[in-house]
Design a protein around this motif. Sequence first.
Motif, PDB file in Angstrom:
ATOM      1  N   PRO A  11       8.893   3.555  -3.276  1.00 37.78           N
ATOM      2  CA  PRO A  11       7.469   3.913  -3.135  1.00 37.78           C
ATOM      3  C   PRO A  11       7.156   5.383  -3.422  1.00 37.78           C
ATOM      4  O   PRO A  11       6.095   5.708  -3.926  1.00 37.78           O
ATOM      5  CB  PRO A  11       7.160   3.557  -1.687  1.00 37.78           C
ATOM      6  CG  PRO A  11       8.119   2.463  -1.347  1.00 37.78           C
ATOM      7  CD  PRO A  11       9.378   2.781  -2.107  1.00 37.78           C
ATOM      8  N   ASP A  12       8.137   6.275  -3.137  1.00 32.24           N
ATOM      9  CA  ASP A  12       7.918   7.702  -3.425  1.00 32.24           C
ATOM     10  C   ASP A  12       8.753   8.177  -4.605  1.00 32.24           C
ATOM     11  O   ASP A  12       8.785   9.374  -4.892  1.00 32.24           O
ATOM     12  CB  ASP A  12       8.286   8.537  -2.185  1.00 32.24           C
ATOM     13  CG  ASP A  12       7.497   8.096  -0.954  1.00 32.24           C
ATOM     14  OD1 ASP A  12       8.124   7.923   0.113  1.00 32.24           O
ATOM     15  OD2 ASP A  12       6.285   7.859  -1.100  1.00 32.24           O
ATOM     16  N   ALA A  13       9.457   7.264  -5.250  1.00 33.91           N
ATOM     17  CA  ALA A  13      10.316   7.571  -6.410  1.00 33.91           C
ATOM     18  C   ALA A  13      11.375   8.606  -6.057  1.00 33.91           C
ATOM     19  O   ALA A  13      11.792   9.403  -6.904  1.00 33.91           O
ATOM     20  CB  ALA A  13       9.473   8.060  -7.588  1.00 33.91           C
ATOM     21  N   ASP A  20      -1.296   4.787  -7.364  1.00 36.27           N
ATOM     22  CA  ASP A  20      -1.965   5.964  -6.816  1.00 36.27           C
ATOM     23  C   ASP A  20      -2.650   6.761  -7.925  1.00 36.27           C
ATOM     24  O   ASP A  20      -2.046   7.609  -8.577  1.00 36.27           O
ATOM     25  CB  ASP A  20      -0.926   6.847  -6.102  1.00 36.27           C
ATOM     26  CG  ASP A  20      -1.552   8.122  -5.564  1.00 36.27           C
ATOM     27  OD1 ASP A  20      -0.812   9.083  -5.300  1.00 36.27           O
ATOM     28  OD2 ASP A  20      -2.806   8.148  -5.459  1.00 36.27           O
ATOM     29  N   HIS A  21      -3.915   6.446  -8.158  1.00 35.42           N
ATOM     30  CA  HIS A  21      -4.758   7.212  -9.080  1.00 35.42           C
ATOM     31  C   HIS A  21      -4.066   7.450 -10.422  1.00 35.42           C
ATOM     32  O   HIS A  21      -3.730   8.596 -10.775  1.00 35.42           O
ATOM     33  CB  HIS A  21      -5.161   8.563  -8.483  1.00 35.42           C
ATOM     34  CG  HIS A  21      -6.395   9.104  -9.175  1.00 35.42           C
ATOM     35  ND1 HIS A  21      -7.616   9.281  -8.551  1.00 35.42           N
ATOM     36  CD2 HIS A  21      -6.613   9.459 -10.484  1.00 35.42           C
ATOM     37  CE1 HIS A  21      -8.497   9.743  -9.423  1.00 35.42           C
ATOM     38  NE2 HIS A  21      -7.909   9.863 -10.608  1.00 35.42           N
ATOM     39  N   ALA A  25       0.847  -1.202   0.000  1.00 31.86           N
ATOM     40  CA  ALA A  25       0.000   0.000   0.000  1.00 31.86           C
ATOM     41  C   ALA A  25       0.880   1.249   0.000  1.00 31.86           C
ATOM     42  O   ALA A  25       1.998   1.240   0.513  1.00 31.86           O
ATOM     43  CB  ALA A  25      -0.902  -0.010   1.238  1.00 31.86           C
ATOM     44  N   GLY A  26       0.344   2.314  -0.605  1.00 31.75           N
ATOM     45  CA  GLY A  26       1.005   3.611  -0.554  1.00 31.75           C
ATOM     46  C   GLY A  26       2.074   3.815  -1.602  1.00 31.75           C
ATOM     47  O   GLY A  26       2.737   4.849  -1.612  1.00 31.75           O
ATOM     48  N   SER A  57      -7.187   3.029  -7.798  1.00 29.98           N
ATOM     49  CA  SER A  57      -6.143   2.009  -7.602  1.00 29.98           C
ATOM     50  C   SER A  57      -6.225   0.981  -8.715  1.00 29.98           C
ATOM     51  O   SER A  57      -7.301   0.451  -9.017  1.00 29.98           O
ATOM     52  CB  SER A  57      -6.363   1.288  -6.262  1.00 29.98           C
ATOM     53  OG  SER A  57      -5.755  -0.003  -6.290  1.00 29.98           O
ATOM     54  N   ARG A  58      -5.087   0.680  -9.320  1.00 27.79           N
ATOM     55  CA  ARG A  58      -5.068  -0.352 -10.364  1.00 27.79           C
ATOM     56  C   ARG A  58      -5.094  -1.748  -9.736  1.00 27.79           C
ATOM     57  O   ARG A  58      -5.589  -2.700 -10.336  1.00 27.79           O
ATOM     58  CB  ARG A  58      -3.857  -0.162 -11.262  1.00 27.79           C
ATOM     59  CG  ARG A  58      -3.907   1.131 -12.062  1.00 27.79           C
ATOM     60  CD  ARG A  58      -2.807   1.228 -13.090  1.00 27.79           C
ATOM     61  NE  ARG A  58      -1.489   1.484 -12.505  1.00 27.79           N
ATOM     62  CZ  ARG A  58      -0.412   1.737 -13.235  1.00 27.79           C
ATOM     63  NH1 ARG A  58      -0.481   1.743 -14.564  1.00 27.79           N
ATOM     64  NH2 ARG A  58       0.750   1.960 -12.649  1.00 27.79           N
TER      65      ARG A  58
END
Length: 399
Positions: free
Chosen positions: A341-343, A30-31, A24-25, A45-46
Motif C-alpha cells: 500500500p505504501d510501496a 491516490d490522486h 482504502a489508502g 480516486s480512480r
Amino acid sequence: MPRIRQVRAYVVRGGGADYHDQGAGHWIDDHIATPMARYPQYRGSRQAFGINVLGTLVVQVEADDGTVGFGVTTGGEPGAWIVERHLARFVEGQPVTDIERMWDQMFLASVHYGRKGLVLNAISGVDLALWDLLGRVREEPVYQLLGGAVRDELVFYATGPRPDLARQLGFIGGKLPLRHGPAEGSDGLRANLAALGAMREKVGDDFWLMWDCWMALDVDYATRLAHAADDVGLRWLEEPLLPDDYWAHAELRRRLPARMLLTAGEHEATRWGFRLLLEHGVDIIQPDVGWCGGITELLRISALADAHGKAVVPHGSSVYSYHFVLSRPNSPFAEFLMMHPDATEVVPMMSPLLADEPVPRDGRLTVPDRPGFGVELNPDVSLVRPFSREDPRAPATTG
Ligand SMILES: C[C@H](O)[C@H](O)[C@@H](O)[C@@H](O)C(=O)O
Ligand SMILES: [Mg+2]
C-alpha cells in the motif's frame, strides 16, 4: 495427448489480477491523473469512476487426465460469462496441444462484438490457462515451451510512488504515477515537475525515472511536460494519450525531446492494434499478456515489434509476463508493480491470489523451473463460479 474436458470461469474480488481492486489508502488509488480528471469528483480516486469495477477473472481448463491449468486476468462476472457462454465451446473436447486453432476460433467467433477490451481479456485468460495446462501436461515451464531462456535472470524496474526505495531495493529504475493532468492547469504541471525534481535529487542522476500518465494528457500538455522533464532526465513518458488516437502518438513523438522515449500499449490489444502503435511512433510497446490476447497473440506482437526494431516490455502481469520476457531477445527488462500500500516493500503483485508467486530480490528474478507458469491458486482464496454450466451447488475446486 489428453483432450480438454471442461473450462470453468471464476471471479475473485480484492487484489489479484485486477490489481487496482485494493482497499482504502493504497497508493495506486491516490490522486493519479486519468482522462476522467476533467470531472473534479473523479480526480482524487480512480475507484470513484470504477477502475476496479470488473475484478479478477480466473479461468481453469481441465483435461480428461485430470490435469488442471489456469490463467488469471481482469474481467470479473462479464468476463466469466463470455468464457462460459461463448468461448468454452471452442476449447472443450480439443487436444491440449491445439492452442493456435482454439485461439483463432475464439477470436474470429467474437470479432463482431470483441476485438479489444473485455473480450480480449477473456480470450487472454483462456489462452494463459491453455499454456499453463500444456506446460503441466508436458512437465515443462512455459518459457521452455516458447523456445527457452535467452537470459539467466530477469531485471526489473519498479512502478510506484517511491523510486528512492526502489533504487535501494536494487531495481534499475522507478516509474512514478503522474498525479496531475491538463484539468489542473499550470499549478498541476508545476506540481508534477516539482515532484519529479525532488525525486531526482533523492535517486541521483543515473537511476531511471519514468512517468506513467495513464491516458490522461493531450499532445500540447505532454509536450510542455516532457521538455521540462527532459532537464531532469525523464527516461520515458508512458501512455500519455488515449490509446485509439494513434495520430496523436505520431505527433507527440515528433515533438518530444529526441532522447525521451514514448511508451504505450497496456490498454491495446492484438497484432493489429500494436501495428498501429509501432507505425505511429511508439518506442517501447507494453502489452499486458492478460489483456492483449494472451501468450499466443503476444508472440505475434513481439515478432512484429522486433521487425520494427522495437522492444517489448510487458505491462506488469507477474509470472504471466515473466516467462515471456525470459524467452524474448527484444524484451531486455520487465516491470514490477510495487503493490504494498505504501510501496515500501516488495510483495507479490497478485496477492493474495497466487500461492508461490515469485518476486524480485535485489531487482532480479530467476524464473522458477516449475511446470506451466509455476504457480498455484491460493487455496484460501474463495472462487465463485457465477455461470456454472453444471449444478451451481457444485463446490468450486481450486486445483
Ligand atoms: C501506476 C499506473 O497508474 C497504473 O496503475 C499501472 O497499473 C500501469 O499503468 C502500469 O504501467 O503499471
Ligand atoms: Mg502504465
